[in-house]
Design a protein around this motif. Structure first.
Motif, PDB file in Angstrom:
ATOM      1  N   PHE A 277       0.859  -1.178   0.000  1.00 26.01           N
ATOM      2  CA  PHE A 277       0.000   0.000   0.000  1.00 26.01           C
ATOM      3  C   PHE A 277       0.899   1.233   0.000  1.00 26.01           C
ATOM      4  O   PHE A 277       2.069   1.153   0.351  1.00 26.01           O
ATOM      5  CB  PHE A 277      -0.862   0.030   1.269  1.00 26.01           C
ATOM      6  CG  PHE A 277      -1.980  -0.983   1.289  1.00 26.01           C
ATOM      7  CD1 PHE A 277      -1.719  -2.339   1.308  1.00 26.01           C
ATOM      8  CD2 PHE A 277      -3.302  -0.562   1.308  1.00 26.01           C
ATOM      9  CE1 PHE A 277      -2.748  -3.270   1.333  1.00 26.01           C
ATOM     10  CE2 PHE A 277      -4.342  -1.481   1.342  1.00 26.01           C
ATOM     11  CZ  PHE A 277      -4.061  -2.834   1.359  1.00 26.01           C
ATOM     12  N   ARG A 278       0.335   2.357  -0.368  1.00 24.17           N
ATOM     13  CA  ARG A 278       1.084   3.600  -0.221  1.00 24.17           C
ATOM     14  C   ARG A 278       0.135   4.726   0.168  1.00 24.17           C
ATOM     15  O   ARG A 278      -1.053   4.695  -0.144  1.00 24.17           O
ATOM     16  CB  ARG A 278       1.851   3.959  -1.489  1.00 24.17           C
ATOM     17  CG  ARG A 278       1.016   4.466  -2.648  1.00 24.17           C
ATOM     18  CD  ARG A 278       1.898   4.787  -3.832  1.00 24.17           C
ATOM     19  NE  ARG A 278       1.124   5.243  -4.978  1.00 24.17           N
ATOM     20  CZ  ARG A 278       1.631   5.417  -6.194  1.00 24.17           C
ATOM     21  NH1 ARG A 278       2.920   5.168  -6.425  1.00 24.17           N
ATOM     22  NH2 ARG A 278       0.868   5.836  -7.175  1.00 24.17           N
TER      23      ARG A 278
ATOM     24  N   GLU B 263      -3.714   3.633   0.039  1.00 20.58           N
ATOM     25  CA  GLU B 263      -4.362   2.846  -1.003  1.00 20.58           C
ATOM     26  C   GLU B 263      -3.510   1.639  -1.370  1.00 20.58           C
ATOM     27  O   GLU B 263      -2.282   1.687  -1.328  1.00 20.58           O
ATOM     28  CB  GLU B 263      -4.579   3.711  -2.254  1.00 20.58           C
ATOM     29  CG  GLU B 263      -3.297   4.265  -2.850  1.00 20.58           C
ATOM     30  CD  GLU B 263      -3.520   5.109  -4.089  1.00 20.58           C
ATOM     31  OE1 GLU B 263      -4.677   5.291  -4.505  1.00 20.58           O
ATOM     32  OE2 GLU B 263      -2.517   5.589  -4.655  1.00 20.58           O
ATOM     33  N   GLY B 264      -4.172   0.563  -1.740  1.00 25.21           N
ATOM     34  CA  GLY B 264      -3.467  -0.616  -2.189  1.00 25.21           C
ATOM     35  C   GLY B 264      -2.955  -0.426  -3.599  1.00 25.21           C
ATOM     36  O   GLY B 264      -3.655   0.136  -4.452  1.00 25.21           O
TER      37      GLY B 264
ATOM     38  N   TYR C  33      -1.603  -5.374 -10.043  1.00 23.60           N
ATOM     39  CA  TYR C  33      -1.106  -4.011  -9.913  1.00 23.60           C
ATOM     40  C   TYR C  33      -2.215  -3.026 -10.248  1.00 23.60           C
ATOM     41  O   TYR C  33      -3.001  -3.256 -11.173  1.00 23.60           O
ATOM     42  CB  TYR C  33       0.062  -3.783 -10.873  1.00 23.60           C
ATOM     43  CG  TYR C  33       1.216  -4.736 -10.663  1.00 23.60           C
ATOM     44  CD1 TYR C  33       1.291  -5.920 -11.381  1.00 23.60           C
ATOM     45  CD2 TYR C  33       2.221  -4.458  -9.745  1.00 23.60           C
ATOM     46  CE1 TYR C  33       2.332  -6.814 -11.192  1.00 23.60           C
ATOM     47  CE2 TYR C  33       3.272  -5.338  -9.547  1.00 23.60           C
ATOM     48  CZ  TYR C  33       3.314  -6.516 -10.272  1.00 23.60           C
ATOM     49  OH  TYR C  33       4.348  -7.399 -10.070  1.00 23.60           O
ATOM     50  N   GLU C  34      -2.245  -1.935  -9.518  1.00 19.49           N
ATOM     51  CA  GLU C  34      -3.165  -0.862  -9.860  1.00 19.49           C
ATOM     52  C   GLU C  34      -2.580  -0.052 -11.015  1.00 19.49           C
ATOM     53  O   GLU C  34      -1.366  -0.020 -11.219  1.00 19.49           O
ATOM     54  CB  GLU C  34      -3.428   0.000  -8.642  1.00 19.49           C
ATOM     55  CG  GLU C  34      -4.132  -0.753  -7.519  1.00 19.49           C
ATOM     56  CD  GLU C  34      -5.389  -1.447  -7.984  1.00 19.49           C
ATOM     57  OE1 GLU C  34      -6.279  -0.763  -8.532  1.00 19.49           O
ATOM     58  OE2 GLU C  34      -5.471  -2.684  -7.825  1.00 19.49           O
ATOM     59  N   ASP C  35      -3.461   0.609 -11.749  1.00 16.53           N
ATOM     60  CA  ASP C  35      -3.047   1.300 -12.973  1.00 16.53           C
ATOM     61  C   ASP C  35      -1.878   2.277 -12.783  1.00 16.53           C
ATOM     62  O   ASP C  35      -0.992   2.339 -13.643  1.00 16.53           O
ATOM     63  CB  ASP C  35      -4.240   2.026 -13.584  1.00 16.53           C
ATOM     64  CG  ASP C  35      -5.210   1.063 -14.261  1.00 16.53           C
ATOM     65  OD1 ASP C  35      -6.356   1.465 -14.524  1.00 16.53           O
ATOM     66  OD2 ASP C  35      -4.819  -0.100 -14.508  1.00 16.53           O
TER      67      ASP C  35
ATOM     68  N   ARG D 205       5.563  -0.628 -14.194  1.00 15.90           N
ATOM     69  CA  ARG D 205       6.761  -0.003 -13.609  1.00 15.90           C
ATOM     70  C   ARG D 205       7.201  -0.677 -12.316  1.00 15.90           C
ATOM     71  O   ARG D 205       8.382  -0.677 -11.986  1.00 15.90           O
ATOM     72  CB  ARG D 205       6.490   1.470 -13.317  1.00 15.90           C
ATOM     73  CG  ARG D 205       6.123   2.280 -14.548  1.00 15.90           C
ATOM     74  CD  ARG D 205       6.005   3.777 -14.228  1.00 15.90           C
ATOM     75  NE  ARG D 205       4.951   4.045 -13.256  1.00 15.90           N
ATOM     76  CZ  ARG D 205       5.155   4.629 -12.071  1.00 15.90           C
ATOM     77  NH1 ARG D 205       6.373   4.996 -11.718  1.00 15.90           N
ATOM     78  NH2 ARG D 205       4.140   4.852 -11.254  1.00 15.90           N
ATOM     79  N   PHE D 206       6.246  -1.237 -11.585  1.00 16.52           N
ATOM     80  CA  PHE D 206       6.553  -1.878 -10.309  1.00 16.52           C
ATOM     81  C   PHE D 206       6.412  -3.396 -10.451  1.00 16.52           C
ATOM     82  O   PHE D 206       5.578  -3.888 -11.212  1.00 16.52           O
ATOM     83  CB  PHE D 206       5.591  -1.400  -9.225  1.00 16.52           C
ATOM     84  CG  PHE D 206       5.783   0.028  -8.793  1.00 16.52           C
ATOM     85  CD1 PHE D 206       6.571   0.915  -9.484  1.00 16.52           C
ATOM     86  CD2 PHE D 206       5.132   0.492  -7.645  1.00 16.52           C
ATOM     87  CE1 PHE D 206       6.742   2.228  -9.071  1.00 16.52           C
ATOM     88  CE2 PHE D 206       5.277   1.798  -7.210  1.00 16.52           C
ATOM     89  CZ  PHE D 206       6.086   2.663  -7.932  1.00 16.52           C
TER      90      PHE D 206
END
Length: 123
Positions: free
Chosen positions: A37-38, A46-47, A60-62, A67-68
């Motif tokens: 989360f960040r 947010e996750g 992964y979230e958009d 990139r991650f």
């Protein structure tokens, strides 16, 4: 008692890379999905990424997709997040988290969090 300890945060220029690690104690990674989360300044946590307990599926979230990269090392009981092509909007505190279940179904399923690692992307 579950304990998650993040490391690897810091300051990097835009376009650079960082690798976050999370040491997991008191937790069986075969039974829990893991995630990151960040929390950006002034925003809610947010996750952003999740990996199933078997390591076979990652999500992964958009904003971070492409990139991650999330990965897990069960031999060392650690979770990692490789962050490439970093942008200023990636700045925030990053939290390692453990879900209540083996599969990544919802970020609401995460019940245990680390203390966070600060990441600053700035020129």
């Amino acid at each position: 008692q579950v304990q998650l300890v993040e490391s690897g945060g810091g300051t990097v220029q835009p376009g650079g890379s960082l690798r976050l690690s999370c040491a997991a104690y008191g937790i069986n990674l075969d039974l829990r999905a893991m995630g990151w989360f960040r929390q950006a300044p002034g925003k809610a946590r947010e996750g952003i990424s999740c990996i199933n307990s078997d390591g076979g599926n990652t999500y992964y979230e958009d904003p971070v997709k492409g990139r991650f990269t999330i990965s897990i090392n069960k031999a060392k009981n650690t979770l990692s997040l490789q962050m490439d092509s970093l942008k200023p909007e990636d700045t925030g505190v990053y939290y390692c988290a453990a879900a209540a279940y083996r599969e990544c179904t919802s970020y609401l399923d995460f019940t245990s969090f680390g203390q966070g690692a600060r990441v600053t992307v700035s020129s």
